[in-house]
Design an enzyme around this catalytic site. Structure first.
Site, mmCIF file in Angstrom:
data_model
loop_
_atom_site.group_PDB
_atom_site.id
_atom_site.type_symbol
_atom_site.label_atom_id
_atom_site.label_comp_id
_atom_site.label_asym_id
_atom_site.label_seq_id
_atom_site.Cartn_x
_atom_site.Cartn_y
_atom_site.Cartn_z
ATOM 1 C CB THR A 12 -0.942 0.037 1.225
ATOM 2 O OG1 THR A 12 -0.156 -0.032 2.421
ATOM 3 C CG2 THR A 12 -1.923 -1.110 1.189
ATOM 4 C CG ASP A 65 2.136 -6.459 11.351
ATOM 5 O OD1 ASP A 65 3.337 -6.437 11.656
ATOM 6 O OD2 ASP A 65 1.396 -5.466 11.403
ATOM 7 C CG LEU A 66 6.897 -7.276 7.531
ATOM 8 C CD1 LEU A 66 7.634 -6.004 7.118
ATOM 9 C CD2 LEU A 66 7.568 -8.494 6.926
ATOM 10 C CG LEU A 87 8.761 -3.291 -1.477
ATOM 11 C CD1 LEU A 87 8.009 -2.566 -2.574
ATOM 12 C CD2 LEU A 87 10.256 -3.245 -1.725
ATOM 13 C CB ALA A 89 10.191 -0.915 6.783
ATOM 14 C CE1 TYR A 102 4.852 -1.246 14.769
ATOM 15 C CE2 TYR A 102 5.766 0.651 13.605
ATOM 16 C CZ TYR A 102 4.900 -0.429 13.655
ATOM 17 O OH TYR A 102 4.073 -0.697 12.588
ATOM 18 C CB SER A 132 17.635 2.492 3.634
ATOM 19 O OG SER A 132 17.710 3.891 3.743
ATOM 20 C CD GLU A 134 18.744 8.266 6.058
ATOM 21 O OE1 GLU A 134 19.377 8.388 7.124
ATOM 22 O OE2 GLU A 134 18.434 9.219 5.340
ATOM 23 C CE1 TYR A 155 13.658 2.818 7.299
ATOM 24 C CE2 TYR A 155 15.551 4.151 6.664
ATOM 25 C CZ TYR A 155 14.511 3.311 6.321
ATOM 26 O OH TYR A 155 14.310 2.970 5.004
ATOM 27 C CE LYS A 159 14.428 -0.271 5.402
ATOM 28 N NZ LYS A 159 13.708 -1.226 4.524
ATOM 29 N NE ARG A 190 9.387 9.469 -0.112
ATOM 30 C CZ ARG A 190 10.066 8.591 0.611
ATOM 31 N NH1 ARG A 190 9.452 7.532 1.138
ATOM 32 N NH2 ARG A 190 11.358 8.739 0.814
#
Length: 349
Positions: A12, A65-66, A87, A89, A102, A132, A134, A155, A159, A190
């Site tokens: 989604t 749900d992951l 995808l 996260a 979380y 990512s 990041e 985050y 990752k 986005r």
């Protein structure tokens, strides 16, 4: 010849919806995992929806749900996908400082649950992990596949954990598991809390006098910004390789938040100084100053190179937000898409 099946977590979201578009166009049967909610959050998929009871339907959504290992195992066992694109996260960097546990549970441990489910299923599944840029954090640019990681947020740490788990499952269990280390990629789909879309969405609200000001944080951070629909093709190409590997995906250019802001405001002839205010609440406790991709490996091995660069991206996003609000777009962004990607599904965004 049987139809290929793909499973997308995070279907989604921006990338998930574009990837669903792309794979359906390729002839895939596409399955997506969505979280149970009392309200629908499927706006990005509305144009693809066909009643699953229709014999022509090729898009199917499943609750999961992951954070739920049993649900992941059940879905993998029943669908038996050829390709899995992870995808899903908690993907907002600033929010990860407020919700670190979380973020770790979904972004890091969620990947472990998915990999372990795939391993136990004993299937020839190909797995794509959305890593990512990041993760590079404070490492000096440009950054490529062998650049040292130096994460600067919960985050990015989550990752990075997921990245290494993918490599370990690949090497330890011979799973086809690959990391796509994607640099920033934006689009009209986005979320409005991400800075580029926040800017273009707020411009329309300022024009319509629904807001008086736009509040932002660090304007000096520099990022390698590309166009999301092009990046989902790179994801697919990564899983079409003969063997699993990790790839950096980006444009090779870097621009500051300030540049994006100024270009967007200049496009609609608004004064940045009059409308934009700085709010310290939007600053991160630890900042990543500069990210620039070195995409030579992906250009050579994947035969992938973006057509949409920074200036084009700004105009595309502003035009789309103007249209969505019922305003007449200025049109430069629309013309860019029509010229570079005629008849593509996302030119109507």
């Amino acid at each position: 010849m049987s139809i290929k099946k793909a499973l997308i977590t995070g279907i989604t979201g921006q990338d998930g919806s574009y990837l669903a578009d792309f794979l359906l166009d390729k002839g895939y049967e596409v399955h997506g995992i969505i979280r149970r909610s009392s309200s629908f959050n499927r706006q990005r998929l509305e144009h693809l929806y066909v009643d699953p009871r229709d014999p022509q339907a090729r898009l199917f959504l499943h609750y999961g749900d992951l954070s739920d290992a049993e649900a992941m195992s059940y879905i993998l066992y029943n669908i038996k996908p050829d390709e899995v694109y992870n995808l899903g996260a908690q993907s907002h960097v600033r929010v990860s400082f407020d919700m670190p546990e979380y973020t770790a549970n979904t972004t890091a441990l969620g990947v472990t649950r998915l990999l372990e489910s795939a391993r136990r299923s004993n299937q020839k599944i190909k797995i794509y992990q959305a890593s990512s840029s990041e993760m590079f954090g404070s490492s000096p640019p440009p950054q490529e596949e062998s650049t040292a990681f130096a994460p600067r947020s919960p985050y990015a740490c989550a990752k990075l954990y997921a990245y290494w788990m993918v490599k370990n499952y690949r090497e330890g269990y011979n799973l086809f598991a690959a990391n796509g280390i994607l640099f920033n990629h934006e689009s009209p789909r986005r979320g409005e809390t991400f800075v580029t879309r926040k800017i273009t969405y707020s411009i329309v609200r300022l024009i319509m006098k629904k807001d008086q000001f736009l509040y932002l944080g660090n304007l000096d951070a520099k990022r390698d910004w590309g166009y999301a629909p092009e990046y989902v093709e790179a994801m697919w190409r990564i899983l079409q390789q003969e063997s699993a590997d990790d790839f950096v995906i980006g444009t090779g250019e870097s621009h500051s938040v300030r540049e994006f802001l100024e270009r967007a405001f200049a496009y609609v002839d608004l004064d940045v100084e009059h409308y934009v205010k700085i709010d310290p609440a939007y600053f991160r406790p630890t900042e990543v100053e500069v990210l620039i991709a070195d995409p030579r490996k992906s250009e050579k091995r994947l035969n992938w190179k973006p057509k949409i660069k920074f200036n084009d991206l700004v105009k595309i996003m502003v035009d789309a937000d103007m249209r969505a609000a019922g305003l007449e777009p200025l049109g430069d962004g629309d013309q860019i898409l029509e010229k570079k990607y005629p008849n593509k599904f996302w030119t109507a965004d």
